[in-house]
Design a protein around this motif. Structure first.
Motif, mmCIF file in Angstrom:
data_model
loop_
_atom_site.group_PDB
_atom_site.id
_atom_site.type_symbol
_atom_site.label_atom_id
_atom_site.label_comp_id
_atom_site.label_asym_id
_atom_site.label_seq_id
_atom_site.Cartn_x
_atom_site.Cartn_y
_atom_site.Cartn_z
ATOM 1 N N ASP A 7 -2.945 2.541 8.094
ATOM 2 C CA ASP A 7 -2.604 1.583 7.048
ATOM 3 C C ASP A 7 -2.580 0.174 7.663
ATOM 4 O O ASP A 7 -2.409 0.032 8.880
ATOM 5 C CB ASP A 7 -1.220 1.982 6.506
ATOM 6 N N ASP A 9 -1.043 -3.162 5.947
ATOM 7 C CA ASP A 9 0.163 -3.945 5.668
ATOM 8 C C ASP A 9 1.412 -3.175 6.118
ATOM 9 O O ASP A 9 1.634 -2.049 5.684
ATOM 10 C CB ASP A 9 0.228 -4.235 4.154
ATOM 11 N N ASP A 206 3.439 3.012 6.976
ATOM 12 C CA ASP A 206 4.856 2.644 6.855
ATOM 13 C C ASP A 206 5.446 3.092 5.522
ATOM 14 O O ASP A 206 6.622 2.865 5.265
ATOM 15 C CB ASP A 206 5.034 1.119 7.008
ATOM 16 N N ASP A 211 1.592 6.976 2.267
ATOM 17 C CA ASP A 211 0.868 7.232 3.517
ATOM 18 C C ASP A 211 1.139 8.641 4.048
ATOM 19 O O ASP A 211 0.213 9.435 4.218
ATOM 20 C CB ASP A 211 1.282 6.203 4.589
HETATM 21 MG MG MG Z 1 1.788 -0.321 4.283
#
Ligand code: MG
Length: 267
Positions: A7, A9, A206, A211
């Protein structure tokens, strides 16, 4: 364990600040020859803008190493749906949608109806056109670029893509194919691009739901980093990460020790 989905961000950066060690980890991946792909739900800027941002943060990557919802949707539509796509997306999103487009005034003839975050671009007329296209025969496929419910802009909360998709699902009785984390189609597209099997792919993110949960439901391992949107409560829920790292900087150490442990088990 052979390849990685990562990922962006909250994993490589938070806002405009790079997470310490992130650039070194990306360089390590390339040096070690580990196949990897960045997977993000971001649709607010086109992929080339993400490449520019990463470059500014000291992380040079090629465009085709980043998978976003419009890129995944393009691949999915071209593979699965004949006919032109009716696009209800922002200009930034349209840049990355490589699909034959239906004329903007047509009220029928769509192979797919693609819904993104149109923001202020939504009106009754536009939403109703999407609805009418969906009700035409033969019925087109409803495609959603993620299912984010809302986001926080500088002036407060704003509706994202999901409420509009839900309205169209409710009215048409159809279910959308979602091309964004945590949907299975999105993770399958990512694995196809990497050419790796589920059991040998690890997702690092995160977001415990999008995710880690999404990856695990797609048969992969999900590794949670304690940066970005991570909160301590994330570890108390139903989703159990396969590993929890302080940040992306700990990835090479974890990768090597896990590889060593599995080699030992096999010998
Ligand atoms: Mg993220």
């Amino acid at each position: 364990m052979r390849s990685l989905l990562i990922d962006l961000d909250g994993v490589l950066y938070e806002d405009d600040k790079v997470i310490p060690g992130a650039a070194e980890v990306v360089a390590w991946l390339a040096d070690a020859g580990i196949p990897f792909l960045f997977v993000t739900n971001t649709t607010s800027r086109p992929r080339h803008a993400l490449v520019d941002k990463l470059k500014e943060l000291g992380i040079p990557v090629e465009e085709d190493l980043i998978l976003t919802p419009p890129i995944a949707a393009s691949r999915w539509i071209v593979t699965h749906v004949p006919g032109p796509a009716a696009l209800f997306v922002s200009a930034a999103t349209k840049t990355d949608l490589a699909v034959p487009e239906l004329d903007e005034t047509a009220m029928e003839g769509a192979g797919s109806v693609v819904i993104g975050d149109l923001g202020e671009g939504w009106s009754y007329g536009r939403l109703n056109r999407a609805f009418r296209l969906l009700m035409a025969e033969p019925p087109p496929v409803l495609v959603a670029l993620g299912m984010t419910r809302y986001w926080r802009a500088s002036d407060g909360l704003r509706l994202d893509v999901a409420p509009f998709v839900k309205a169209l699902e409710y009215a048409s009785g159809r279910t959308a194919v979602v091309l964004g984390k945590p949907s299975l189609e999105f993770f399958l597209t990512a694995r196809e691009m990497l050419g790796s099997g589920a059991a040998e792919t690890v997702m690092v993110g995160d977001d415990i739901v999008s995710d880690v949960g999404g990856a695990q439901r797609a048969g992969m391992q999900g590794v949670l980093v304690q940066t970005g949107k991570f909160r301590r409560q994330d570890l108390d829920g139903d989703i159990r990460p396969d590993a929890v790292l302080g940040s992306i900087a700990e990835l090479p150490g974890w990768w090597k020790s896990t590889a060593a442990a599995s080699a030992e088990r096999q010998s």
